[in-house]
Design an enzyme around this catalytic site. Structure first.
Site, PDB file in Angstrom:
ATOM      1  N   CYS A  49      -6.213  -5.537  10.488  1.00 19.03           N
ATOM      2  CA  CYS A  49      -5.099  -4.266   9.855  1.00 19.03           C
ATOM      3  C   CYS A  49      -5.741  -3.693   8.711  1.00 19.03           C
ATOM      4  CB  CYS A  49      -4.037  -5.013   9.411  1.00 19.03           C
ATOM      5  SG  CYS A  49      -2.677  -3.970   8.655  1.00 19.03           S
ATOM      6  N   CYS A  52      -4.463  -4.472   5.345  1.00 15.86           N
ATOM      7  CA  CYS A  52      -4.361  -5.845   4.765  1.00 15.86           C
ATOM      8  C   CYS A  52      -5.196  -6.142   3.466  1.00 15.86           C
ATOM      9  CB  CYS A  52      -4.356  -6.931   5.883  1.00 15.86           C
ATOM     10  SG  CYS A  52      -3.086  -7.459   6.619  1.00 15.86           S
ATOM     11  N   HIS A 165       4.696   0.056   4.753  1.00 15.67           N
ATOM     12  CA  HIS A 165       4.104   1.246   4.131  1.00 15.67           C
ATOM     13  C   HIS A 165       4.857   2.505   3.964  1.00 15.67           C
ATOM     14  CE1 HIS A 165       2.940   2.199   8.164  1.00 15.67           C
ATOM     15  NE2 HIS A 165       2.685   3.760   7.807  1.00 15.67           N
TER      16      HIS A 165
END
Ligand SMILES: [Zn+2]
Length: 341
Positions: A49, A52, A165
């Site tokens: 990801c 991350c 997000h």
């Protein structure tokens, strides 16, 4: 400065363009490069990801990191790789179209891939809001017409990556829908001498039926003219027209209640997709402080736009806010008593 840098180019070699719709007067951004972004809600194919910790190199260089290195970050902000607007470009194209210019940033709200805003601690939400405020201030320095902060939750709301997000878009030109919003507030002030949002808050408090929460420096209500079921407004006690000028108290007030509102919504409607939007006044108008107060709008995706809506611009809301607000009020209360302060 126009011409300083080439316009943002996408896969097809075409920059994002604003194309005014000659029939409606609305604007559409045509951005073919957006098609290349990660597919809806998919986990990255290689399991990495980009949001991350440890994968920071997969994103463009960050413009904000909190707290600063070498401490592990809690919030990171960087330019959106699949921006809907880009740096200033050349002259207008044909048909009234022009390059869609501005800035588009991503705010990663947590290092945790599976974090949920509805269960976040107020302190963590405050850190995100403070980072947004910092970025709004920085972006405002470039003199855009508008800065829009928003969050998409769930596939139906347009999320492309699961990792929590938000996004910030600074627009060099204000779209007609935003200008109409501002004009309504400005006209209300010109006619009454009062800020529209002060009057809306007073009317909602007087009516009482649509109030979800009214404490701690923030009023939460479902507007009388809600366009979708459980449309909800969070209006902090703050005179700033935008997030850039928001007070610490106002950010803390919103951070204190937002997770509870989202937990309440998830409880009453099975965690629906939603969009959260920070409504703000114009960036370049010094008078906006008199007639606009920033606030947060929550728009659950519980209905679909159909033919009548597309034909007329109407919204058909099958749930009266007088019915849904008490339902949400009870759920928010229940959420706050189970999670504690
Ligand atoms: Zn992640």
């Amino acid at each position: 400065m126009p011409g300083d840098r080439p316009p943002r180019r996408y896969g097809g070699g075409m920059a994002a363009e604003i194309r005014p719709d000659p029939e409606t007067g609305d604007w559409h951004i045509v951005a073919p490069g957006r098609a290349a972004r990660p597919s809806d809600h998919a986990e990255p194919a290689d399991g990495r990801c980009p949001f991350c910790p440890g994968n920071e190199a997969l994103t463009p260089p960050e413009v904000l990191r909190h707290p600063a290195a070498p401490q592990p970050w809690r919030v990171r902000v960087f330019p959106n790789r699949y921006a809907v607007v880009g740096p200033a470009a050349g002259p207008a194209a044909d048909g009234g179209a022009r390059a869609a210019t501005g800035a588009h940033e991503v705010v990663v709200e947590s290092p945790r891939h599976d974090a949920e805003l509805r269960t976040a601690r107020p302190g963590d939400v405050l850190a995100v809001l403070a980072a947004m405020r910092d970025r709004c201030r920085a972006l405002a320095a470039a003199g855009p017409a508008a800065i829009v902060v928003f969050r998409n939750h769930g596939v139906a709301a347009g999320t492309s990556l699961r990792h929590p997000h938000s996004q910030i878009v600074a627009l060099d030109d204000a779209p007609p829908g935003l200008v109409r919003r501002w004009d309504n507030a400005r006209r209300h002030f010109d006619g009454t001498g009062r800020c529209l949002h002060d009057d809306l808050a007073a009317a909602e408090r007087a009516a009482g039926t649509r109030v979800v929460h009214d404490a701690g420096g923030v009023l939460v209500y479902q507007p009388r003219a809600a366009g979708v079921p459980h449309e909800t407004v969070l209006l902090p006690d703050d005179r700033s027209p935008g997030l850039a000028g928001a007070s610490d108290d106002a950010l803390a007030a919103v951070a204190g209640v937002l997770p509870g509102v989202l937990a309440g919504l998830a409880a009453v409607r099975d965690d629906p997709a939603y969009n959260l939007v920070v409504h703000a006044g114009p960036v370049r108008d010094g008078t906006a402080r008199d007639w606009y107060r920033w606030h947060v709008g929550l728009y659950p995706r519980l209905t679909r736009r159909a033919g009548l809506e597309i034909a007329t611009g109407l919204s058909v809301n099958p749930a009266a806010p007088e019915q849904t607000a008490p339902e949400l009020r009870r759920a928010v209360l229940a959420a706050s008593t189970t999670t504690g302060p």
